[in-house]
Every structure is written in structure tokens, then in C-alpha cells.
Design an enzyme around this catalytic site. Sequence first.
Site, PDB file in Angstrom:
ATOM      1  N   GLY A  57       7.108  31.429 -24.445  1.00  0.00           N
ATOM      2  CA  GLY A  57       7.056  31.010 -23.016  1.00  0.00           C
ATOM      3  C   GLY A  57       6.649  29.420 -23.052  1.00  0.00           C
ATOM      4  O   GLY A  57       7.419  29.058 -24.076  1.00  0.00           O
ATOM      5  N   THR A  69      12.121  32.303 -28.100  1.00  0.00           N
ATOM      6  CA  THR A  69      11.439  32.295 -29.222  1.00  0.00           C
ATOM      7  C   THR A  69      11.194  33.787 -30.002  1.00  0.00           C
ATOM      8  O   THR A  69      10.759  34.570 -29.430  1.00  0.00           O
ATOM      9  CB  THR A  69      10.140  31.595 -29.155  1.00  0.00           C
ATOM     10  OG1 THR A  69      10.355  30.325 -28.540  1.00  0.00           O
ATOM     11  CG2 THR A  69       9.256  31.543 -30.250  1.00  0.00           C
ATOM     12  N   ARG A  73      10.446  16.581 -28.039  1.00  0.00           N
ATOM     13  CA  ARG A  73       9.405  17.369 -27.469  1.00  0.00           C
ATOM     14  C   ARG A  73       9.352  18.486 -28.444  1.00  0.00           C
ATOM     15  O   ARG A  73      10.245  19.079 -29.226  1.00  0.00           O
ATOM     16  CB  ARG A  73       9.951  17.922 -26.225  1.00  0.00           C
ATOM     17  CG  ARG A  73       8.993  19.015 -25.652  1.00  0.00           C
ATOM     18  CD  ARG A  73       9.498  20.324 -25.774  1.00  0.00           C
ATOM     19  NE  ARG A  73       8.529  21.350 -25.254  1.00  0.00           N
ATOM     20  CZ  ARG A  73       8.641  22.488 -25.417  1.00  0.00           C
ATOM     21  NH1 ARG A  73       9.162  23.131 -26.174  1.00  0.00           N
ATOM     22  NH2 ARG A  73       7.593  23.290 -24.733  1.00  0.00           N
ATOM     23  N   VAL A  74       8.058  18.776 -28.629  1.00  0.00           N
ATOM     24  CA  VAL A  74       7.379  19.954 -29.437  1.00  0.00           C
ATOM     25  C   VAL A  74       6.824  20.860 -28.434  1.00  0.00           C
ATOM     26  O   VAL A  74       5.693  20.611 -28.010  1.00  0.00           O
ATOM     27  CB  VAL A  74       6.818  19.772 -30.796  1.00  0.00           C
ATOM     28  CG1 VAL A  74       6.092  20.768 -31.647  1.00  0.00           C
ATOM     29  CG2 VAL A  74       7.833  18.901 -31.521  1.00  0.00           C
ATOM     30  N   GLY A  75       7.072  22.146 -28.910  1.00  0.00           N
ATOM     31  CA  GLY A  75       6.248  23.228 -27.965  1.00  0.00           C
ATOM     32  C   GLY A  75       5.326  23.729 -28.958  1.00  0.00           C
ATOM     33  O   GLY A  75       4.802  23.219 -29.903  1.00  0.00           O
ATOM     34  N   ASP A  76       4.784  25.104 -28.562  1.00  0.00           N
ATOM     35  CA  ASP A  76       3.510  25.667 -29.238  1.00  0.00           C
ATOM     36  C   ASP A  76       3.869  26.424 -30.767  1.00  0.00           C
ATOM     37  O   ASP A  76       3.316  26.534 -31.340  1.00  0.00           O
ATOM     38  CB  ASP A  76       2.956  26.905 -28.330  1.00  0.00           C
ATOM     39  CG  ASP A  76       4.053  27.819 -27.870  1.00  0.00           C
ATOM     40  OD1 ASP A  76       5.460  27.368 -27.666  1.00  0.00           O
ATOM     41  OD2 ASP A  76       3.870  29.039 -27.641  1.00  0.00           O
ATOM     42  N   GLY A 102       5.539  26.393 -23.877  1.00  0.00           N
ATOM     43  CA  GLY A 102       4.667  26.133 -24.961  1.00  0.00           C
ATOM     44  C   GLY A 102       3.546  25.377 -24.470  1.00  0.00           C
ATOM     45  O   GLY A 102       2.412  25.267 -25.044  1.00  0.00           O
TER      46      GLY A 102
END
Length: 340
Positions: A253, A201, A229-232, A255
Site C-alpha cells: 500500500g 508489492t 523516492r523510497v517507500g516502506d 508506503g
Amino acid sequence: MSTRRKFIQGSVLGSAAVLIEKAALAKTNNTNTVTGNPIVVSTWDFGKTANVAAWDVLSKNGRAVDAVEAGVRVPEADPTNQTIGYGGLPDRDGFVTLDACIMDEFYNCGSVMALEHIVHPISVARLVMEKTPHIVLVGEGALQFALANGFKKENLLTPESEKAWKEWLKEARYEPVMNIENKLYDKTKDPMPGGHDNHDTIGMLAMDAKGNMGGACTTSGMAFKMHGRVGDSPIIGAGLYVDNEIGAATSSGVGEEVIRIVGSHLVVELMRQGHTPENACKEAVLRIIKRNPEKAKKIQVGFVAINKKGQYGAYALQKGFSISVRNNKTDKVFASKSVY
Ligand code: SD4
């Protein structure tokens, strides 16, 4: 495709060393040095190339938010970067889904999550910020909004990323893949000889000549993640936070661990309490360890932050995290300190 995980156990907690300039590994460099305006800092080695575009805006007295948008568009369009934008690794069902967010000096923010087919999610996030009364658009709605605003629908899955996905399908082990070794990356063009080849990222933070701040974060997320799925990275406060009175922070990293502690907002609040950027990042990393020490040994999370004085700093769980810094005096990649 192989992965590179950094499980090196030699603790450097409490060490006096700070970030290490990668061009001269022996030389320590105080990351908390006052550097002056303007400044741009981004995650990972490839941030150095992205910083060039951001610096072009900053050096012409441009606005920080314009600089970070221009900066992160560089890896978004780069097919050799398999963790951001065009050429990003797909989810486990073969879809390239992108997450991005942006924040300016007025607490304005915009975000897109699980956006498909658009090379520059950061610019869609910016339009969400500026053209709608909302902050987040997801999935199909985000795509429709982008298309209505003139973005082109494109196939983001490159043959190389499709090949990597098909390779992964053979075992289909569902676990986070961190610090991806990008075989497409041309090391001869590595801005820092000897630099590692981890690609992830991009989070970018800038302060412009007026002392105003902005930040952007964009990613294709965890490789081979569950669809949806969604991360930070696109979550304001988790993957990015900008408070123009105090400073800005961003992360890379796993998330899920960053979301749990609302990591970037935590780093900014720690700076508000008087921590330097590096110490604030370190405290956030320690918070992740405190919650689950065993898990923290096996994953990577890195934070980077800047404050209003133009100081910058970073800290990570594992070795391997790096930041790229550009200001009037510096144009370098630094290895982050880490706990493990
Ligand atoms: C995510 N934080 O989707 C992103 C991925 C990343 O290093 O940064 N990986 O969780």
C-alpha cells in the site's frame, strides 16, 4: 492504464467475519486457525504462484529465508507484473527503480533501495545481508555491488510499461496509484477464478519445518513516483519485520503511511502482547486511520502476519487486499477484511 481504487464505505468494523475464501465467497474462514508448520503467506493473488516456489523449498525441509527468496523471485522475473522487478512501472522520469529487503531467523537483514537494472533485487538484498557488514545499499552503490557479485545489467522497462508511462505523462498527475489494474494480466490463468486483478508489492512470510521464520518484500514502488523516492517495502520494520520468537509481518500500500507507524514492527510487537495476527494487523491499520482519518479513506494499506503457532491473518484499509496462503492443508487466496 486505468487504476482501481477501493473507496467502498460500508464499514465492516467489529464484524465477526474474518477472511473470505475467494473461491467460495460465501464461506467464511477463520484466519487465526492453527495451521502447523511449515507455512508461507504472501500479499495479493499473484502470491499464489510465488508460493509454489517457496513451498518447493519448505516441503523439502528447506530454510524459511531460502523459501521467501525463491518465492518472490517469481514475480520479480514476470514482465506481466507491473509493480515488481522486471516490467515494473517506472518513476515519473522513466527509470525503473526497485526496492527490496529480506530478513532471517537471526535478525539478520539486508536491503536495497532505488536499485536499477537488476531483475532480482531480493537476491542483491540477501547478499548485502550475508556478504557485507551493512544492512542497506542504495542506488548506484547497490548496482555496483550487484554487478561485482555477478548480477547482469538489464533494461527493466518493458514496452508495455513504457507505454503506460507515456500515457501517464499526458496528464502527469502526481498522486499515489494504488491497486493497479494490470491489463497485461491473463485472467484465464488467474489461480482463483473470479479473483480481482490488483497487482502490487509482494511481501512474503514463511515458517519452515524447524519453526524458523523468514520474510522478503520486493517492489518497483509507487508507479510514477519522484525519482529517488523510497517507500516502506525495503525498510526493515516498516515494510517487513521478522522476530523469530514471535512472528513476522509485511505490508503493501501507500508506503509513506506504513513508514510513519513503522507498521510491520508494530504488528509484530502487538503479537508479542498477545494479539492474534489478524488483530495485530487491524490495530496497525486503525493506527493509520487515527493519525489522519480523511486521508486514510482515500488510500490503501494492507498488512499480513504470521505467528509462531502457524496462525496467519491480514487486515487492510480498503477492500481489494488479498493474501495467498500455503501450508500442508491449504493452497488458497483469501480476501482480507478491511475497515472501509
Ligand atoms: C511503496 N508499499 O513503494 C509500496 C508500494 C505498494 O501497493 O505496496 N503498493 O510504497
